[in-house]
Design a protein around this motif. Structure first.
Motif, PDB file in Angstrom:
ATOM      1  N   UNK A  21     -79.904  85.437  25.183  1.00 38.61           N
ATOM      2  CA  UNK A  21     -80.208  86.412  26.353  1.00 38.61           C
ATOM      3  C   UNK A  21     -81.893  87.283  25.854  1.00 38.61           C
ATOM      4  N   UNK A  22     -82.115  87.764  27.008  1.00 40.19           N
ATOM      5  CA  UNK A  22     -83.560  88.248  26.940  1.00 40.19           C
ATOM      6  C   UNK A  22     -83.307  89.687  26.298  1.00 40.19           C
ATOM      7  N   UNK A  23     -82.391  90.393  26.156  1.00 38.57           N
ATOM      8  CA  UNK A  23     -82.290  91.792  25.647  1.00 38.57           C
ATOM      9  C   UNK A  23     -81.046  91.841  25.107  1.00 38.57           C
ATOM     10  N   UNK A  24     -80.914  92.945  24.016  1.00 39.51           N
ATOM     11  CA  UNK A  24     -79.712  93.161  23.271  1.00 39.51           C
ATOM     12  C   UNK A  24     -78.405  93.289  24.370  1.00 39.51           C
ATOM     13  N   UNK A  25     -77.605  92.825  24.081  1.00 41.42           N
ATOM     14  CA  UNK A  25     -76.344  92.915  25.165  1.00 41.42           C
ATOM     15  C   UNK A  25     -75.639  94.318  24.976  1.00 41.42           C
ATOM     16  N   UNK A  26     -75.566  94.943  23.841  1.00 38.79           N
ATOM     17  CA  UNK A  26     -74.792  95.992  23.890  1.00 38.79           C
ATOM     18  C   UNK A  26     -75.664  97.036  24.614  1.00 38.79           C
ATOM     19  N   UNK A  27     -76.806  97.008  24.182  1.00 37.92           N
ATOM     20  CA  UNK A  27     -77.972  98.247  24.561  1.00 37.92           C
ATOM     21  C   UNK A  27     -78.123  98.066  26.194  1.00 37.92           C
ATOM     22  N   UNK A  28     -78.036  96.867  26.567  1.00 42.43           N
ATOM     23  CA  UNK A  28     -78.251  96.660  28.043  1.00 42.43           C
ATOM     24  C   UNK A  28     -77.204  96.436  28.927  1.00 42.43           C
ATOM     25  N   UNK A  29     -76.090  96.693  28.649  1.00 42.87           N
ATOM     26  CA  UNK A  29     -74.989  96.874  29.616  1.00 42.87           C
ATOM     27  C   UNK A  29     -74.125  98.157  29.170  1.00 42.87           C
ATOM     28  N   UNK A  30     -74.436  98.985  30.122  1.00 40.70           N
ATOM     29  CA  UNK A  30     -74.071 100.476  29.946  1.00 40.70           C
ATOM     30  C   UNK A  30     -72.657 100.599  30.762  1.00 40.70           C
ATOM     31  N   UNK A  31     -71.825 100.349  29.974  1.00 41.89           N
ATOM     32  CA  UNK A  31     -70.057 100.583  30.276  1.00 41.89           C
ATOM     33  C   UNK A  31     -69.386 100.191  29.351  1.00 41.89           C
ATOM     34  N   UNK A  32     -67.913 100.276  29.399  1.00 44.08           N
ATOM     35  CA  UNK A  32     -67.180  99.792  28.620  1.00 44.08           C
ATOM     36  C   UNK A  32     -67.126  98.159  28.532  1.00 44.08           C
ATOM     37  N   UNK A  33     -66.978  97.697  27.199  1.00 43.63           N
ATOM     38  CA  UNK A  33     -66.826  96.348  27.263  1.00 43.63           C
ATOM     39  C   UNK A  33     -65.162  95.824  26.665  1.00 43.63           C
ATOM     40  N   UNK A  34     -64.883  94.951  27.513  1.00 46.17           N
ATOM     41  CA  UNK A  34     -63.540  94.590  27.077  1.00 46.17           C
ATOM     42  C   UNK A  34     -63.232  92.992  27.094  1.00 46.17           C
ATOM     43  N   UNK A  35     -62.283  92.646  26.430  1.00 44.00           N
ATOM     44  CA  UNK A  35     -62.171  91.247  26.315  1.00 44.00           C
ATOM     45  C   UNK A  35     -60.670  90.679  26.683  1.00 44.00           C
ATOM     46  N   UNK A  84     -69.515 103.750  37.950  1.00 43.01           N
ATOM     47  CA  UNK A  84     -69.044 103.100  36.609  1.00 43.01           C
ATOM     48  C   UNK A  84     -68.922 101.406  36.500  1.00 43.01           C
ATOM     49  N   UNK A  85     -69.227 100.872  35.477  1.00 44.14           N
ATOM     50  CA  UNK A  85     -69.144  99.497  35.462  1.00 44.14           C
ATOM     51  C   UNK A  85     -68.583  99.192  34.200  1.00 44.14           C
ATOM     52  N   UNK A  86     -67.560  97.885  34.449  1.00 42.92           N
ATOM     53  CA  UNK A  86     -66.667  97.560  33.165  1.00 42.92           C
ATOM     54  C   UNK A  86     -67.209  96.147  32.938  1.00 42.92           C
ATOM     55  N   UNK A  87     -67.819  95.841  31.469  1.00 41.08           N
ATOM     56  CA  UNK A  87     -68.158  94.717  31.285  1.00 41.08           C
ATOM     57  C   UNK A  87     -66.949  93.645  30.481  1.00 41.08           C
ATOM     58  N   UNK A  88     -66.598  92.776  31.510  1.00 39.69           N
ATOM     59  CA  UNK A  88     -65.266  91.835  31.135  1.00 39.69           C
ATOM     60  C   UNK A  88     -65.801  90.648  30.543  1.00 39.69           C
ATOM     61  N   UNK A  89     -66.217  90.814  29.201  1.00 37.51           N
ATOM     62  CA  UNK A  89     -66.922  89.741  28.406  1.00 37.51           C
ATOM     63  C   UNK A  89     -65.989  88.966  27.586  1.00 37.51           C
ATOM     64  N   UNK A  90     -65.111  88.581  28.069  1.00 34.95           N
ATOM     65  CA  UNK A  90     -63.924  87.706  27.259  1.00 34.95           C
ATOM     66  C   UNK A  90     -64.405  86.531  26.657  1.00 34.95           C
ATOM     67  N   UNK A  91     -65.584  86.087  27.019  1.00 33.08           N
ATOM     68  CA  UNK A  91     -66.074  84.868  26.565  1.00 33.08           C
ATOM     69  C   UNK A  91     -67.502  84.738  25.817  1.00 33.08           C
ATOM     70  N   UNK A  92     -67.871  86.138  25.528  1.00 29.83           N
ATOM     71  CA  UNK A  92     -69.206  86.531  25.017  1.00 29.83           C
ATOM     72  C   UNK A  92     -69.676  85.377  24.257  1.00 29.83           C
TER      73      UNK A  92
END
Length: 351
Positions: free
Chosen positions: A291-305, A268-276
């Motif tokens: 960014x090169x690719x769509x962030x949501x599609x290419x970050x396979x994990x929960x995104x939290x701020x 599991x990976x968690x994306x802590x992208x508080x300053x996206x």
């Protein structure tokens, strides 16, 4: 004529993991290999282990480069590249794949450019690098994730942290690693309250390791020294994280390429992208592209701020919830054509 029988490994500022592991592969095969670095601490450590190393940008450094048959590097160092003979073989390993665009690096043509997949070459590297051949062999540093490390592999690794993690594993403590990326727009605040995080980690029977980018660490070194937490530990070095990465249960990151290496372990990976928003804006300003690719599609994990949501997700994972495995494997298969024996494939180049 010059008899070229050396392989040179060039590392500017710090010895990154791809160059390090490829160099050690040569050492273990008793090949003539020399590391060139201008990092004094890492230079001393290699010296201490009687490993062949010379100072980068020194007379000796240039001399051995002239004698080299193969020149490996994973950054862009024109000072050395511009003076090479066309008969020398240059192998660019680069230092990561991921979401971030790379500035144009087409001033020099390599013999070989090595990356993890054909897809990555087509969508990214071929647009900014020049090479006679683009190969999809994988990264040397990722071989270490799939085999038992030996004593040599731990050189330039924080052995203090390594030993702590081995103990955590024996005590069945969860190991969480936080590795935020470098921010061009600065890193003016830590988004975490380490005191309360430490208390929560104690409750979860988990250890939270923080590995900052070397440039960020320099800025915060003094403030971090003052605190000494039981369950939040700062990884205090520019050293190699890969012998440690394989023992990590949960990776917390944001936009860093470490995420795409960690996919090999399918954990599991968690994306802590508080300053996206700010991060993307700063990249666009500096590089003309976000960014090169769509962030949501290419970050396979929960995104939290927020820290609160981060804790919630860590708790869920520790309790056995893992809803992103399918997405992880899908992205992994884009980024990797091979995930084993990368170094032996690279080693064979123009043997």
């Amino acid at each position: 004529s010059i008899k070229r029988d050396y392989s040179i490994f060039i590392a500017e500022d710090f010895i990154d993991a791809n160059v390090k592991h490829m160099y050690l592969y040569y050492i273990k095969k008793n090949e003539k290999a020399i590391m060139l670095t201008n990092n004094d601490l890492q230079y001393s450590e290699l010296k201490k282990h009687n490993l062949p190393v010379k100072k980068l940008f020194s007379l000796q450094g240039y001399f051995y480069t002239a004698l080299a048959k193969k020149i490996y590097l994973d950054h862009f160092i024109l000072d050395y590249l511009e003076y090479l003979s066309p008969r020398q073989i240059t192998i660019q390993l680069w230092h990561g794949v991921g979401l971030k665009p790379i500035r144009d690096r087409s001033k020099f043509r390599y013999s070989y450019f090595v990356s993890p997949s054909k897809w990555t070459n087509e969508t990214n590297f071929k647009k900014v690098f020049k090479a006679n051949k683009f190969l999809n062999y994988g990264y040397p540093r990722n071989d270490i994730l799939l085999k038992k490390e030996d004593k040599l592999d731990l050189i330039l690794c924080d052995t203090n942290i390594y030993n702590k993690i081995q103990k955590d594993k024996q005590k069945h403590k969860r190991v969480i690693l936080y590795m935020p990326t470098f921010r061009e727009n600065g890193f003016d605040m830590f988004p975490l309250d380490f005191k309360s995080l430490n208390e929560e980690m104690q409750k979860m029977s988990a250890k939270f390791y923080v590995k900052l980018h070397p440039f960020v660490l320099d800025k915060y070194r003094d403030t971090l020294k003052e605190e000494n937490y039981s369950n939040v530990i700062f990884y205090n070095t520019v050293g190699d994280v890969y012998p440690i990465l394989k023992y990590v249960d949960i990776l917390v990151s944001d936009y860093s390429s470490i995420v795409y290496d960690f996919l090999i372990l399918n954990r599991p990976i968690i994306f802590f992208n508080y300053d996206f928003e700010e991060y993307v804006k700063a990249r666009k300003k500096g590089l003309g592209q976000d960014l090169l690719f769509d962030y949501d599609e290419f970050s396979p994990g929960a995104k939290v701020k927020t820290q609160e949501l981060l804790l919630e997700k860590m708790k869920e994972i520790i309790e056995g919830k893992d809803e992103y495995e399918k997405e992880r494997l899908k992205i992994r298969d884009k980024f990797y054509d091979y995930i084993e024996e990368c170094m032996s494939k690279i080693y064979q180049l123009s043997k």
